[in-house]
Structure formats: structure tokens, C-alpha cells
Design a protein around this motif. Sequence first.
Motif, mmCIF file in Angstrom:
data_model
loop_
_atom_site.group_PDB
_atom_site.id
_atom_site.type_symbol
_atom_site.label_atom_id
_atom_site.label_comp_id
_atom_site.label_asym_id
_atom_site.label_seq_id
_atom_site.Cartn_x
_atom_site.Cartn_y
_atom_site.Cartn_z
ATOM 1 N N SER A 174 0.833 -1.200 0.000
ATOM 2 C CA SER A 174 0.000 0.000 0.000
ATOM 3 C C SER A 174 0.871 1.254 0.000
ATOM 4 O O SER A 174 1.952 1.286 0.604
ATOM 5 C CB SER A 174 -0.919 0.006 1.226
ATOM 6 O OG SER A 174 -1.805 -1.090 1.185
ATOM 7 N N LYS A 176 0.619 5.869 -0.212
ATOM 8 C CA LYS A 176 -0.234 7.041 -0.063
ATOM 9 C C LYS A 176 -0.538 7.625 -1.438
ATOM 10 O O LYS A 176 0.362 7.856 -2.239
ATOM 11 C CB LYS A 176 0.446 8.089 0.820
ATOM 12 C CG LYS A 176 0.461 7.719 2.292
ATOM 13 C CD LYS A 176 0.998 8.854 3.141
ATOM 14 C CE LYS A 176 0.936 8.482 4.624
ATOM 15 N NZ LYS A 176 1.435 9.584 5.485
ATOM 16 N N HIS A 178 -2.646 10.598 -3.992
ATOM 17 C CA HIS A 178 -2.551 12.061 -4.103
ATOM 18 C C HIS A 178 -3.233 12.761 -2.946
ATOM 19 O O HIS A 178 -2.851 13.867 -2.572
ATOM 20 C CB HIS A 178 -3.180 12.528 -5.424
ATOM 21 C CG HIS A 178 -2.553 11.888 -6.629
ATOM 22 N ND1 HIS A 178 -1.194 11.847 -6.827
ATOM 23 C CD2 HIS A 178 -3.113 11.227 -7.685
ATOM 24 C CE1 HIS A 178 -0.932 11.218 -7.956
ATOM 25 N NE2 HIS A 178 -2.085 10.818 -8.503
ATOM 26 N N ASP A 179 -4.258 12.112 -2.368
ATOM 27 C CA ASP A 179 -4.999 12.738 -1.275
ATOM 28 C C ASP A 179 -4.406 12.412 0.085
ATOM 29 O O ASP A 179 -4.958 12.785 1.122
ATOM 30 C CB ASP A 179 -6.467 12.282 -1.312
ATOM 31 C CG ASP A 179 -6.589 10.758 -1.328
ATOM 32 O OD1 ASP A 179 -5.550 10.078 -1.186
ATOM 33 O OD2 ASP A 179 -7.715 10.259 -1.477
ATOM 34 N N GLY A 180 -3.270 11.696 0.126
ATOM 35 C CA GLY A 180 -2.628 11.390 1.394
ATOM 36 C C GLY A 180 -3.134 10.138 2.063
ATOM 37 O O GLY A 180 -2.590 9.730 3.095
ATOM 38 N N GLU A 181 -4.164 9.500 1.529
ATOM 39 C CA GLU A 181 -4.707 8.287 2.137
ATOM 40 C C GLU A 181 -3.975 7.052 1.603
ATOM 41 O O GLU A 181 -3.529 7.024 0.464
ATOM 42 C CB GLU A 181 -6.202 8.174 1.826
ATOM 43 C CG GLU A 181 -7.047 9.276 2.453
ATOM 44 C CD GLU A 181 -8.522 9.076 2.173
ATOM 45 O OE1 GLU A 181 -8.866 8.085 1.498
ATOM 46 O OE2 GLU A 181 -9.337 9.912 2.613
ATOM 47 N N SER A 182 -3.870 6.019 2.461
ATOM 48 C CA SER A 182 -3.217 4.774 2.073
ATOM 49 C C SER A 182 -4.113 4.009 1.091
ATOM 50 O O SER A 182 -5.292 3.791 1.354
ATOM 51 C CB SER A 182 -2.932 3.921 3.311
ATOM 52 O OG SER A 182 -2.298 2.718 2.938
ATOM 53 N N LYS A 183 -3.526 3.610 -0.034
ATOM 54 C CA LYS A 183 -4.285 2.931 -1.083
ATOM 55 C C LYS A 183 -3.469 1.771 -1.646
ATOM 56 O O LYS A 183 -2.253 1.736 -1.516
ATOM 57 C CB LYS A 183 -4.618 3.911 -2.214
ATOM 58 C CG LYS A 183 -5.503 5.078 -1.791
ATOM 59 C CD LYS A 183 -5.789 5.986 -2.974
ATOM 60 C CE LYS A 183 -6.704 7.140 -2.564
ATOM 61 N NZ LYS A 183 -6.992 8.037 -3.690
ATOM 62 N N ALA A 188 -2.862 3.780 -6.055
ATOM 63 C CA ALA A 188 -2.030 4.936 -5.738
ATOM 64 C C ALA A 188 -1.217 5.389 -6.947
ATOM 65 O O ALA A 188 -0.956 6.586 -7.113
ATOM 66 C CB ALA A 188 -1.097 4.595 -4.578
#
Length: 528
Positions: A174, A176, A178-183, A188
Amino acid sequence: MGGATNCPETPRQKMIGMMYIVLTALLALNVSVSILDGFTMVEQSLKVNIQGSERRNTNLYEKFKSLADQNPTKIGEWLKKATEIQKESDALSKQIEDLKVQIVKQADGDDGDVNHIEGRDNLDAASHVCLGDGGLGKGIDLKKAIDKYKQTLLKYVSDPAKQELINKTFYTGSLKGHDGESKPWEVANFQMMPVAAAVTLLTKMQADIRNIEGEAVTYLRSQVDADDFRVNKIEAKVIPTSKYVIQGSSYEAQIILAAIDTLAKPEIFIGGKDGNGGTKLESTDGIYKRAASSIGDQKYAGYIKIKNPAGEARYYNFESDFTVGAPSATISADKMNVFYAGVDNPVSISVPGIPSTAVTATITNGSIVRSGAGWIVRPAKIGQEAVVTVSAKIENKVQVMGKGIFRVKMLPNPIAVINYPDANGNIVEYKGGAPGLQKTLLLSANRISAVLDNSEFDAKFQVLKFELNITNAMGSMIEMSSGPNFTQKQMDYLKQQPKGKKVFLSGIVAKGPDGTDRKLSPVEIIIN
């Protein structure tokens, strides 16, 4: 592909990497399309880097193959591994190149050209191709291919530092977005990613593949000579066949140099030091023999003389020791300190420093035979001692090593028990008396057994008969069983007994493994 690496990079490679990171970060700020021109510049630099890596790798493979032609036995195995890495590197790089073409054609149509992208700012093409509907696009396939490639590299590269580099370079966990959330890795990297950025990212993956491919092949080449000894020190060595010998036999050792020049035969001297004194060893292969005439620790020393290429003599001192022991043998009964008549008695026999195949044993008052790694003794007469004599074959001579004297006794009487499982399924032996036995457990057990009490000796006894004795207001009732199981009538009587009632098992007779019938002590059962 995710995460920083410890790969030794050139200033140009470091600059390209920094530019890619900065440009990717700027995308989140919706900077003007001029940022996309920066990706184009990075893309061109990466392509130059890939070309350089491919030339280097081609040169590595050619040298590898040339060495294999000269020494196929030694190098062929390593070349086979390198060839597999080359094959998988090419396949993964081509898969990435095909993915770039699909993204560009999704943005620009069937005439799309990876080298001349029109829709560089298209935010849908990479997502459509790599993520698809429900996240089942080409991105998942790429991640699986990268993981497979990584495992191939790790299979052949065992150096911990290089393994860490491979794991970091081809990280697919996983990240981060573009929005800073883990994906997930594929989300991502490709969700809402402009075509210019996506293509540059994939080109960077190809550059990583070629760089790591070169690192891996270079590592394999270095392993070709990893098992070869490199001599930088010469010292004398004494290699004894054994440091423990038996009185009457011989001590044997090989005295050699740690590094030997086949053109210069060393001279070995027993006694003396630094080229002074001593008796020259006549054996040309360094074998030293010495009679073991007295018991105890024995020491000896000497030196080796050898000439260097200039003809100058060099001396290397050595010393060693060995122990001479009196003839001895270890004889132990595995189960008890006595032998029991009429049954198999497992016995362990060993002679220090002598292989078991060279050991033999005889016995008085019975028989002894090998059984696997041990021996089995069957005594004959009760009350008469059995003497075990152990011999060993040493230097083609049979020598008595020791004797053991054992008493011969009749196998002791067993006791009667009732076996039942506890709450954890473990078998419990009820020997009678307090605190008693639950009626349900007694009825479920349905039989009695005869065992040796507190003994490690594995002797099988068969219950032949027993009586159930119950006393009540009407007098005493006795019901006989002609085997180990309760009869139906005995079971019916037991069901009728109240809590706290005492009943007795008597007249118990069991046959032992020695064929004798044994009368056992009665058992008091308290019903709970």
C-alpha cells in the motif's frame, strides 16, 4: 516502484529521481500543464539511462557466456541462473512497454504514439486501462508480474543488503495516494494519473528493472569464485583420525600444511622446532603413526620444512595431543537394573571411539541379539547371574572391551486398574480406594487391565478372570467374569449401587508375557 533504495546511483540518476518525485507532488497542486513538460524531460532522461543499463547488461552476459565456454562445469550453473533473470527482465520490461502503449492509445486513439503523446493531461486513460471496472484492470496483472520477478531475484541473490535493495525497489504494498490516504499499489500509482505521469512512472519501472538486473547478474558472477580458497597464510595443521585411542591399538594423524604447493614437497620432522632437531617422517603423505603403549594424555610436536619459489627454506611448527584410554564398554539395561526372565530386555551397548558395526556381544544364561540400534537380551534361568561380554574389532584384531553382570529375576506381579479418559482425553488409571470413581466412568470403562505399577518396563499382561463382590443387607453377592470385561450381570449390579458404596474385585488372574499365570491383589472400588 515504491520506497527509496540504497542503490548506488550516479548524480544523473539521482537528479532524475528527484525530478520525478517533485513533479508527482506538484500534480496534487493542480499546477499548469507546463508541469507535464517536466515529465516529458524526465521520460527522455530515463530512456537514456535504460539504454546505458542495457549496454552494460549485454556486456555482462557476453563475459559470462565466454567464461562458461571456457569452464562449463564450474560456471554453467551460474550462467543458467543469469539467463533466467535476463529472460524474466525482458518479459517484464516488454509487459510494461505494452501497458504504456495501451494507455496512450486509450488517450489518443488507435494512432496514439508513446513517443508523441497528444493527451498528456488526460486523467482517465491510465485509470481505465490499469484499474478498469471494479479494480480488475492491467494494474493488478502488473503488480503480480513484479512480485513474481522479485521472487526470482530473491531466489538467486542471497546477500542481505542486496535483498533489501530488491524488496525496496520492487515494493508493491500500500502507498499514499494524491490525497494522502493509504491505497493499494495500483490505485495509488494510476488512479486519476495524467498520461504523461503514468508513462513516465512505467518508464522508471523499466529503468529500475535494468539497473537491478545488472546488480543481480554482477552478484551471480561474483559467486562463481565464492567457493574457491584464496591463500594468504600458511600454517601447519595436525589432523588426527581420533584423539581417543584404545590401549593396544595405534594413534594415527595426518600432518599437513594449510596451503600446499604441488611442485614443492614438504619435509615433516617429529620433535625439534624452527628447523632444529627432530626425526624426519618417512611417510610422503604426512601420515604419522605412534603406538598407544601407555594410558593417559600424550603430546607431540615438530615442524614442517618447505622451500619457497626462490629456494629459501621455511619452517612451520606444529603440536598436537591425543588420549589413550583403557579398554572399556558401556552396557546398560534400558528399562531396569536387572534382566527379567521370559521376556525381551532392551539393552544399550557402546564402546567409546568404536563404531557400533565393529562391536559384538555374548551372554551367559540366555541369548543376546541386535535389534535396530540396540540389543535384546532374553535370560534363561531365574536366580542365576547373566554375564554380558562386549568385544570390538580394532585394526583387524578382536579385543574384549568389558563385561557386565546382571541379576535374573522373575517379572514382578502387576496390579489391576480401571482405565478411563479424563476431561482432556488423557487416559487415567484408577487403582482403587479413595477418592473413588464416578459410576458413569466405571460403566463406560467396562473392563479392567493388569499393568506393572510405577515401571518403565513395557510388559503386556492379559486378564483371564475376576470376581465382582458386593455386600448388602441380603448378604454377599459374587459374580464371575471370564475375561477382562465386566459381564452384563456385573454391569447391572453396578448400576444399582448408591453413591459411596464399596464393591470389590477379587480372584483376579492375569497371564504375563513370560507365560505364567499371576494372582493379583483385590481392588476396592468406591462408587461416586
